[in-house]
Enzyme design. Sequence first.
Site, PDB file in Angstrom:
ATOM      1  N   CYS A  64       3.106  -5.136   6.576  1.00 32.63           N
ATOM      2  CA  CYS A  64       2.739  -4.703   5.232  1.00 32.63           C
ATOM      3  C   CYS A  64       3.956  -4.108   4.526  1.00 32.63           C
ATOM      4  CB  CYS A  64       1.622  -3.660   5.296  1.00 32.63           C
ATOM      5  SG  CYS A  64       0.022  -4.336   5.828  1.00 32.63           S
ATOM      6  N   HIS A 121       0.823  -1.214   0.000  1.00 34.05           N
ATOM      7  CA  HIS A 121       0.000   0.000   0.000  1.00 34.05           C
ATOM      8  C   HIS A 121       0.852   1.257   0.000  1.00 34.05           C
ATOM      9  CE1 HIS A 121       0.714   0.890   4.311  1.00 34.05           C
ATOM     10  NE2 HIS A 121       0.601  -0.408   4.516  1.00 34.05           N
TER      11      HIS A 121
END
Length: 205
Positions: free
Chosen positions: A176, A160
């Site tokens: 992440c 992301h």
Amino acid sequence: MRLRLTGLMAVAAAALSITAADAQMRPPAALSNQIVDVPEKPGYVPSPGEEQLDPQLRRQPVFFRNNEPPGTIIIHTNERFLYLVLGPSSALRYGIGVGREGFQWSGLQKVSRKAEWPDWTPPPEMIQRQPYLPRFMAGGPGNPMGAAALYLGQTVYRIHGTNMPDTIGMAVSSGCFRLVNADVQDLYNRVPVGTKVVIRQAPEL
């Protein structure tokens, strides 16, 4: 004699080219020591100047030997780089932020979903560590998820964007992989749902 000299010069030039390409794959100096506990900044909107990365971390085509089909994403956690495979010896490389110590992982996944300006719901483990975080935040420029997200299989992990571009090249996340918004938008536009994602903690020798 002149032909022989010309041939030797060509071989030397080719060797120099390969050496330079191999050097391009090496991570920026001392990245392995940049493991820090950086709190998230929900609501913070970085300036355009803050989004300008160190030259080594900027999106760029590089020499990259691999056996994966074009379109595959390969992440080298310890290098702080994400590679989008273009061919057997080339890739588009992106500088990334990765999970801090204890939150790094490896494996094989697929992009299961894509979203632009996604909402953010911090997991309970993150809220326990950072109680000040909102329980929910709508997507937007100040959202820690950034401009886009690629969801990895059925896991809680994503590739992301970020509203903290200064963390690219560091190990700071909860597992992440984060990119600056311009890069995650570029990647978002290049890969479809179903894309193979290979996560490695160490490069192949």
